[in-house]
Each structure stands twice: as C-alpha cells, then as structure tokens.
Write a protein that holds these residues in place. Structure first.
Motif, mmCIF file in Angstrom:
data_model
loop_
_atom_site.group_PDB
_atom_site.id
_atom_site.type_symbol
_atom_site.label_atom_id
_atom_site.label_comp_id
_atom_site.label_asym_id
_atom_site.label_seq_id
_atom_site.Cartn_x
_atom_site.Cartn_y
_atom_site.Cartn_z
ATOM 1 N N ALA A 1 31.298 -37.776 -17.300
ATOM 2 C CA ALA A 1 31.622 -38.694 -18.211
ATOM 3 C C ALA A 1 32.911 -39.178 -18.098
ATOM 4 O O ALA A 1 33.780 -38.318 -17.832
ATOM 5 C CB ALA A 1 31.044 -38.240 -19.693
ATOM 6 N N ALA A 2 33.279 -40.531 -18.330
ATOM 7 C CA ALA A 2 34.694 -40.990 -18.509
ATOM 8 C C ALA A 2 34.920 -42.014 -19.568
ATOM 9 O O ALA A 2 34.104 -42.645 -19.789
ATOM 10 C CB ALA A 2 35.066 -41.187 -17.171
ATOM 11 N N ILE A 3 36.085 -42.215 -19.465
ATOM 12 C CA ILE A 3 36.579 -43.462 -20.586
ATOM 13 C C ILE A 3 37.541 -44.140 -19.622
ATOM 14 O O ILE A 3 38.523 -43.637 -19.460
ATOM 15 C CB ILE A 3 36.987 -43.323 -21.945
ATOM 16 N N LEU B 1 41.299 -43.333 -18.800
ATOM 17 C CA LEU B 1 42.044 -42.499 -19.777
ATOM 18 C C LEU B 1 41.611 -41.023 -19.403
ATOM 19 O O LEU B 1 42.510 -40.216 -19.593
ATOM 20 C CB LEU B 1 41.431 -42.854 -21.021
ATOM 21 N N CYS B 2 40.352 -40.715 -19.448
ATOM 22 C CA CYS B 2 40.082 -39.346 -19.109
ATOM 23 C C CYS B 2 38.596 -39.136 -18.503
ATOM 24 O O CYS B 2 37.874 -40.135 -18.614
ATOM 25 C CB CYS B 2 40.138 -38.509 -20.673
ATOM 26 N N HIS B 3 38.498 -37.929 -17.585
ATOM 27 C CA HIS B 3 37.105 -37.676 -17.416
ATOM 28 C C HIS B 3 36.773 -36.443 -17.508
ATOM 29 O O HIS B 3 37.634 -35.486 -17.311
ATOM 30 C CB HIS B 3 36.971 -38.493 -15.881
ATOM 31 N N SER C 1 43.801 -38.924 -25.078
ATOM 32 C CA SER C 1 44.292 -39.988 -24.449
ATOM 33 C C SER C 1 43.399 -41.156 -25.274
ATOM 34 O O SER C 1 43.529 -42.415 -25.055
ATOM 35 C CB SER C 1 43.854 -39.854 -22.742
ATOM 36 N N ASN C 2 42.494 -40.664 -25.731
ATOM 37 C CA ASN C 2 41.449 -41.473 -26.481
ATOM 38 C C ASN C 2 41.874 -42.034 -27.760
ATOM 39 O O ASN C 2 41.326 -42.881 -28.621
ATOM 40 C CB ASN C 2 39.973 -41.034 -26.254
ATOM 41 N N ALA D 1 33.702 -41.263 -13.837
ATOM 42 C CA ALA D 1 34.954 -42.504 -14.049
ATOM 43 C C ALA D 1 34.368 -43.695 -13.011
ATOM 44 O O ALA D 1 34.644 -44.823 -13.491
ATOM 45 C CB ALA D 1 36.070 -41.704 -13.230
ATOM 46 N N MET D 2 33.593 -43.305 -11.983
ATOM 47 C CA MET D 2 33.210 -44.726 -11.204
ATOM 48 C C MET D 2 32.163 -45.300 -11.946
ATOM 49 O O MET D 2 31.956 -46.595 -11.660
ATOM 50 C CB MET D 2 32.557 -43.771 -9.879
ATOM 51 N N ILE D 3 31.421 -44.821 -12.635
ATOM 52 C CA ILE D 3 30.526 -45.661 -13.312
ATOM 53 C C ILE D 3 31.146 -46.340 -14.691
ATOM 54 O O ILE D 3 30.780 -47.434 -14.797
ATOM 55 C CB ILE D 3 29.362 -44.395 -14.212
ATOM 56 N N ALA D 4 32.165 -45.905 -15.277
ATOM 57 C CA ALA D 4 32.849 -46.374 -16.509
ATOM 58 C C ALA D 4 33.357 -47.691 -15.731
ATOM 59 O O ALA D 4 33.439 -48.796 -16.306
ATOM 60 C CB ALA D 4 33.914 -45.378 -17.030
ATOM 61 N N TYR D 5 34.152 -47.502 -14.355
ATOM 62 C CA TYR D 5 34.769 -48.596 -13.820
ATOM 63 C C TYR D 5 33.927 -49.686 -13.367
ATOM 64 O O TYR D 5 33.911 -50.898 -13.629
ATOM 65 C CB TYR D 5 35.614 -48.130 -12.774
ATOM 66 N N ALA D 6 32.665 -49.306 -12.677
ATOM 67 C CA ALA D 6 31.947 -50.351 -12.086
ATOM 68 C C ALA D 6 31.268 -51.021 -13.453
ATOM 69 O O ALA D 6 30.786 -52.319 -13.371
ATOM 70 C CB ALA D 6 30.793 -49.681 -11.231
#
Ligand code: KG4
Ligand code: ZN
Length: 350
Positions: A15-17, A25-27, A67-68, A308-313
C-alpha cells in the motif's frame, strides 16, 4: 490529488500514498515470503487469507504516517488484474469499500502497467517512447510504449515467465523461495565457465521467449552431477551461475533486437526479475556502451510487487480521466487474465 494504492495480486500486500504535487509520500509492504517458503511457491488460498490479515493494518499505518498529516486520500487505486483471483478480490473489495466510505473515486489498475510505470517514480524518469522489458513471476514480455497507456506487445514468453523459471530452478536446486534472489546469491560463488547453458530462441528471428527448457537443462545438469541424490554447494553455485547467465543473456539479446527493430534508444526494465544485479549490469553495458542509448529501472524494492506503482498508475489514469469512475471499476470486477493491449490510451506523456 492524493491516491491510495493497494496491491494484492500475488504474495505481497502493498500500500502507498502518491501525491501528484509532492510525489510518493509513503509506502508499506507486508511480504508473505515466510508463509509460502515451506511450500516452495505461492499457495493461492494462503495468499488471499494473508492479504485479509495484512491489508487494513497496512492502510491504517499509512494514513497515520507523518508524511500524510492524517489526511484522507482523494482517490483509491487497487490492482484489478492480472493475478490470483482470491488475492485480487481482497484488494478490490477493500479498495472499493474504502473509497465508498470516504466518498472518493476508485480505479482498478492493471498490475503490469503498474510495473511498467514504476521507473517513472524515480528521479530523472524516462519519457516515452521506449521499449519496456517486463519480467515478473507471472509475465515476461517486451512492450513498445509510444506513450503512457499506448502499449504494443512485441514479444512474450511462450511458456514459463522468467521469474517463474528462477523459482522452479531454485526449487530443483533445493534453494529457498523466491528463487530469483536465492539463485543470484548462490551464483556469486559460481564458476563462470564450468557449465554452458543454451540461450533459447535466440537463433531464430522474433521477440518471443521460452524459459522452460533452461529449467529442464538445469535439472539434467543437476542430476548428472548429484552424488547419492545430492548436489555439493559448489556445483549448486555453478549451475545457479550458468542458469542466471543464460536467462539474463537471453533477455538482453531480445531487448537489443526490440530496440533495433523499433528504433527506440531507451529501454526500461521492470518487474521482480528487474531487481537482478547481473541483468542490470549487462543492460547498462548493452544500452549505454553498445547502443548509445539509456536504460532505466526502478529501485529494487519497486521492481518486485509494491503499492507505490499501483498508486502512481492509478493517478495517471485518474488524471487523464479515461476509465475512472466507470461502473465497472467501481465494482468488484477483478480480471485475473487481462492483456496490457486492452488498456485505453491516455493523453498524458509525463
Ligand atoms: O513482480 P513480482 O514481485 O511478482 C509478480 O508480479 O510476479 O516478481 C516476482 C518474481 C519471482 O519469480 C522472483 O523469483 C523474481 O521476481 N525475482 C528475481 C529477483 N528478485 C525477485 N529474479 C531474479 N533476480 C532477482 N534478484
Ligand atoms: Zn508483479
């Protein structure tokens, strides 16, 4: 926009934001390696049950990360496929429920698009067009990327994925799961010239690949050198070296062909096998010294599965507003089998 990304397609709960202004921000990751290790591979039912245990505490920890600043995400992205059905369902149902509760958009992300975009999370990110080598436990393919979202598969493995071949070969050498890291670890002490493995499908044109023969080659080599059914440590290391050398050479022979065929100068490597140091070193020599181009890869932790890659995509797709908020992505419609070429093109190029 702040996007919570959730990954649960196989044996890692991630999980990541991602914040579109501030970047990642964080993962956080909950690895299931120790859970599956006794079985020498992923047990789908155990994977799904462990995602259930891990996911909400992971999301909670992220939301509370300093960070959130305690903020609620503006959208949720989860891995919709491809992957293990039971495992995907956990991320999809938790992601859709959180989004419903928060009253924010939700989007289902293609796992391999996540891998493909992971290098773009790094400083000095590559820009399309480029060729992407995606090498994970479930897939091995070469993709021409004209723009983010515009994917043309140039070639793929006809049998085992590269990571799968690492995992199966490690098992037959009695090395622990996951096979990629344990084979490269064993190979450090391997003799580079004792065994020569073939480079499958490189003696004919085309960009498809095959790795199951290398696994069989490793098996017959191991059987020929076993004493009372056991391999000594040096022979295990020598076979590990020869296997890794053959897989990485084969992948890069195909990459070279793909770059020459498309005329692109940039290669990106992503997916779990992309963490392999020998592959990275050889790719750098090929792309920078031999072809005068460039190679990019994510940090090793973002080669293997991560949120992280899922949040970004998810952010890329929400930003371009293609399939966001469609009824389909709002529901629990997972896609255990799903081709990258089915994705809608995006209108962004960052
Ligand atoms: O991308 P990933 O985490 O999961 C899938 O989407 O499948 O890839 C996992 C695969 C496993 O097969 C694992 O053995 C391989 O990536 N892998 C490696 C290395 N680290 C992980 N293969 C070769 N060298 C590595 N260092
Ligand atoms: Zn993956």
């Amino acid at each position: 926009m702040r996007v919570l990304g959730i990954e649960s397609s196989c044996d890692d709960t991630g999980a990541a934001i991602y914040d579109s202004d501030k970047g990642l921000l964080c993962h956080k990751l909950a690895s299931q390696i120790s859970l599956h290790q006794p079985y020498g591979g992923v047990v789908p039912e155990l994977a799904a049950r462990d995602h259930i245990r891990s996911l909400l505490p992971l999301v909670n920890a992220l939301l509370q990360d300093e960070s959130n600043h305690g903020q609620q995400p503006d959208a949720v992205a989860y891995t919709q496929g491809p992957g293990l059905a039971g495992a995907l369902l956990v991320g999809a149902s938790v992601g859709a429920s959180l989004a419903y509760g928060w009253g924010v958009p939700v989007i289902g992300v293609h796992h391999m698009e996540g891998h493909l975009l992971a290098p773009l999370l790094e400083p000095n990110a590559p820009k399309p067009p480029f060729v992407a080598l995606l090498v994970s436990g479930g897939h091995s393919m070469l993709v021409e990327v004209q723009a983010i979202g515009e994917y043309h598969i140039l070639g793929a493995s006809l049998d085992d994925a590269a990571g799968e071949a690492f995992d199966k070969t490690a098992k037959l050498l009695s090395l622990p799961y996951p096979g990629g890291p344990s084979i490269s670890q064993a190979a450090i002490n391997g003799d580079p010239i004792r065994f020569q493995f073939p480079r499958p499908m490189t003696d004919r044109p085309g960009l498809d690949m095959s790795f199951s023969g290398l696994k069989t080659f490793a098996l017959t080599t191991a059987q020929a050198h076993a004493v009372e059914g056991k391999l000594d440590t040096q022979t295990t290391a020598d076979i590990a070296y020869a296997f890794q050398d053959a897989v990485t050479d084969t992948l890069l022979i195909k990459c070279k062909r793909a770059l020459q065929q498309t005329g692109h100068k940039t290669l990106i490597i992503a997916g779990g096998v992309g963490a392999n140091q020998q592959l990275r070193q050889k790719a750098k020599i090929l792309c920078e010294e031999e072809l005068g181009g460039q190679v990019y890869y994510p940090r090793p932790a973002f080669c293997t599965d991560n949120g992280a890659m899922i949040a970004y995509a998810g952010w890329c797709r929400l930003h371009a507003q293609t399939d966001a908020l469609s009824n389909e992505s709002r529901g629990f419609n997972i896609k255990p089998r799903w081709s990258l070429e089915e994705l809608a093109p995006l209108n962004i190029t960052n």
